[in-house]
Design a protein around this motif. Structure first.
Motif, PDB file in Angstrom:
ATOM      1  N   THR A 113       2.286   7.881  -2.758  1.00 54.89           N
ATOM      2  CA  THR A 113       3.188   8.439  -0.701  1.00 54.89           C
ATOM      3  C   THR A 113       4.256   8.243  -1.094  1.00 54.89           C
ATOM      4  OG1 THR A 113       2.630   6.114  -0.723  1.00 54.89           O
ATOM      5  CG2 THR A 113       0.973   6.858   0.521  1.00 54.89           C
ATOM      6  N   ASP A 126      -4.845   9.271   2.645  1.00 53.69           N
ATOM      7  CA  ASP A 126      -4.721   8.788   1.346  1.00 53.69           C
ATOM      8  C   ASP A 126      -3.768   8.147   1.310  1.00 53.69           C
ATOM      9  OD1 ASP A 126      -8.208   8.750   1.121  1.00 53.69           O
ATOM     10  OD2 ASP A 126      -7.209  10.420   0.055  1.00 53.69           O
ATOM     11  N   ILE A 127      -3.327   6.678   1.697  1.00 49.77           N
ATOM     12  CA  ILE A 127      -2.324   6.455   1.641  1.00 49.77           C
ATOM     13  C   ILE A 127      -2.144   5.002   0.431  1.00 49.77           C
ATOM     14  CG2 ILE A 127      -0.477   4.465   2.968  1.00 49.77           C
ATOM     15  CD1 ILE A 127      -1.564   6.582   4.173  1.00 49.77           C
ATOM     16  N   GLU A 152      -1.142   2.083  -2.394  1.00 50.75           N
ATOM     17  CA  GLU A 152      -1.330   0.445  -2.174  1.00 50.75           C
ATOM     18  C   GLU A 152      -0.687   0.091  -1.854  1.00 50.75           C
ATOM     19  OE1 GLU A 152      -3.385  -1.452  -5.537  1.00 50.75           O
ATOM     20  OE2 GLU A 152      -2.154  -0.054  -7.080  1.00 50.75           O
ATOM     21  N   ASP A 155       1.796   0.703   0.277  1.00 50.35           N
ATOM     22  CA  ASP A 155       2.246   1.426   1.395  1.00 50.35           C
ATOM     23  C   ASP A 155       1.585   1.316   2.829  1.00 50.35           C
ATOM     24  OD1 ASP A 155       4.871   2.769   0.034  1.00 50.35           O
ATOM     25  OD2 ASP A 155       3.589   4.397   0.240  1.00 50.35           O
ATOM     26  N   VAL A 156      -0.069   0.989   1.824  1.00 54.18           N
ATOM     27  CA  VAL A 156      -1.182   0.666   2.985  1.00 54.18           C
ATOM     28  C   VAL A 156      -0.577  -0.693   4.642  1.00 54.18           C
ATOM     29  CG1 VAL A 156      -2.521  -0.610   1.833  1.00 54.18           C
ATOM     30  CG2 VAL A 156      -3.406   1.031   3.140  1.00 54.18           C
ATOM     31  N   VAL A 172      -7.521   1.784   9.790  1.00 54.59           N
ATOM     32  CA  VAL A 172      -7.387   1.191   8.302  1.00 54.59           C
ATOM     33  C   VAL A 172      -8.460   1.518   8.190  1.00 54.59           C
ATOM     34  CG1 VAL A 172      -5.976   0.776   7.263  1.00 54.59           C
ATOM     35  CG2 VAL A 172      -4.866   1.204   9.275  1.00 54.59           C
ATOM     36  N   SER A 181      -5.805   3.886  -3.643  1.00 56.22           N
ATOM     37  CA  SER A 181      -5.766   4.254  -2.197  1.00 56.22           C
ATOM     38  C   SER A 181      -6.171   4.020  -1.583  1.00 56.22           C
ATOM     39  CB  SER A 181      -5.014   5.600  -2.276  1.00 56.22           C
ATOM     40  OG  SER A 181      -6.575   6.421  -2.579  1.00 56.22           O
ATOM     41  N   TYR A 182      -6.760   4.210  -0.223  1.00 54.35           N
ATOM     42  CA  TYR A 182      -7.451   3.549   1.116  1.00 54.35           C
ATOM     43  C   TYR A 182      -6.551   4.275   2.154  1.00 54.35           C
ATOM     44  CZ  TYR A 182      -7.204  -0.963  -0.967  1.00 54.35           C
ATOM     45  OH  TYR A 182      -6.712  -2.200  -1.825  1.00 54.35           O
ATOM     46  N   VAL A 199      -7.047   6.304   6.091  1.00 53.89           N
ATOM     47  CA  VAL A 199      -6.549   5.724   7.325  1.00 53.89           C
ATOM     48  C   VAL A 199      -7.137   7.123   7.760  1.00 53.89           C
ATOM     49  CG1 VAL A 199      -4.557   6.037   8.228  1.00 53.89           C
ATOM     50  CG2 VAL A 199      -4.784   4.281   5.776  1.00 53.89           C
TER      51      VAL A 199
END
Length: 449
Positions: free
Chosen positions: A2, A296-297, A299, A301-302, A330, A343-344, A346
């Motif tokens: 990101t 996909d954010i 880690e 920034d999540v 999220v 990444s996570y 969202v």
């Protein structure tokens, strides 16, 4: 990965002070002022539908009729296709036949009654002997002896009657004991037989329901309103599980035809008369009444993203258009990012879009790629500094302040971080003059212009 982006140009924030020569000085200063600062997290995303369901053939057969074609809009419960499957019909008939044969059978055990012993003849002989004994005793002249003999005969006769009565009681008790044991055995056997019969009925009922559901599913119906995409069918397969279930039922001695357990999405197109296997895709229904985004954010920034965060979205397929979006969830399950970190996921709802001239943008389609910019922190009137003025020193963020013309090191705490400007929560005040160019080369006590 990101990317953070600021929304406000540096020129709005600061009035730069520098030398008047043609060559820019190595160090430039500017006065700290208040200005809006916005922190944005940028991430790749994919457009998705509200719901999507692939409807498959419930049994081996052929496509008997198609009621839709690609792109048709259908309603919930609308019949989309019908499958002809003689095998499914045969299995339903066999299941119902097995159900009729699985009738509960009563369990009964005969009672036992031991007849009492016939002692009549013996009793008559004994009575005759007792009578003869009394007659002989009566002939005795001595009264005392005669009385003793008669008393002995009476006692013997009373004992005989008691023994006869005891024998009858023993016979009755024996009858009660034997019949009680038989009743216990019958009860246990009846309970076991009832359990077996109940299990058999349950199995038969399950097989009938499964066969009925299969036959009913031969009419393929839309689970919800949406747009239709015809699937593709192969035409081969292997044996299925309903056949094995029916084969265990009473009266189901005939071998049932094998049903396929898996299907494929490749092969010849779905059309009337095309053979299909169990599990083959017939049609896919997609609900596009509401579109979603899956981003996909990174880690890093999540933790700044939360439910309700607003976002602006740009689509590769619609250049020059911006769509509105809002975070709805999220995720907590990480996946490896292309940069080597994680990444996570969202989830966002996707709203309407407009072009730069204000005209409405077209509605996207599921699967389109996009870039989403989430506004994670925003301050309308922040003490702002250029991002170039902040120097990282270990774990500290440092700004050089001009104090009486001499450089002074200030540790600052940052808030919202834009691409060009950042919010300073502590360490600076409005009106402070800070180094905005060449800050990484300044040293404590250095004279500043």
């Amino acid at each position: 990965m990101t990317i953070r982006r600021g929304l406000l140009p540096l020129l709005v924030l600061l009035s730069l002070a520098g030398c008047t020569t043609d060559e820019p000085p190595p160090v430039q200063l500017a006065e700290v002022r208040r200005a809006p600062v916005t922190e944005v997290v940028e991430a790749p995303a994919t457009v998705g539908a509200r719901a999507s369901a692939t409807l498959r053939s419930p049994a081996q057969g052929t496509v008997a009729k198609l009621y839709v074609k690609d792109g048709d809009q259908v309603k919930k419960g609308e019949i989309l296709a019908k499958i002809r499957s003689p095998q499914a019909q045969d299995q339903l008939r066999q299941a119902r036949q097995a159900s009729r044969m699985a009738r509960p059978a009563p369990v009964s055990m005969p009672g036992v009654n031991l007849a009492a012993f016939d002692t009549g003849a013996l009793d008559r002989k004994v009575a005759a002997h007792f009578a003869k004994a009394r007659k002989e005793a009566g002939k005795v002249d001595d009264a005392r002896v005669r009385r003793q003999l008669l008393n002995a005969i009476d006692l013997a006769q009373a004992q005989h009657r008691a023994q006869t009565k005891a024998l009858a009681a023993i016979t009755a008790q024996l009858n009660r004991t034997i019949n009680g044991a038989l009743r216990g055995m019958t009860s246990g056997l009846s309970s076991s037989m009832a359990s077996l019969q109940a299990a058999s009925r349950t199995q038969v009922k399950a097989a009938v329901e499964a066969a009925e559901n299969t036959v009913e599913s031969l009419s393929v119906k839309a689970p919800f309103a949406g747009v239709v995409t015809l699937g593709r069918a192969s035409g081969g397969g292997t044996g299925g599980g309903l056949d094995g279930l029916l084969g265990q039922l009473p009266g189901a001695g005939q071998q049932l035809p094998a049903l396929p357990s898996t299907g494929s999405t490749s092969g010849s197109p779905v059309a009337v008369g095309v053979p299909v296997s169990m599990g083959d895709s017939i049609v896919t229904v997609t609900d596009v009444s509401k579109l979603t985004l899956s981003a996909d954010i990174d880690e890093t920034d999540v933790l700044l993203v939360e439910k309700g965060t607003a976002a602006a979205v740009e689509l590769d397929a619609v250049p020059g258009a911006t769509y509105r979006a809002t975070v709805t969830g999220v995720g907590v399950t990480p996946k490896e990012a292309s940069t080597g970190g994680v990444s996570y996921p969202v989830q966002l709802t996707l709203g309407t879009g407009t072009f730069d001239d204000g005209t409405p943008a077209p509605t996207p389609k599921p699967g389109m790629s996009a870039v989403t910019r989430l506004t994670v922190r925003e301050s309308a009137s922040a003490i702002a500094a250029p991002a170039a003025a902040v120097v990282t020193s270990g774990r500290d963020s440092v700004v050089w302040v001009s104090r009486n013309g001499v450089a002074e090191r200030r540790v600052v705490k940052l808030g919202a971080q834009g691409e060009a400007v950042v919010e300073v929560l502590s360490g600076l005040s409005v009106g402070d003059r800070i180094v905005v160019k060449g800050a990484d080369s300044v040293r404590e006590g250095q004279e500043l212009p």
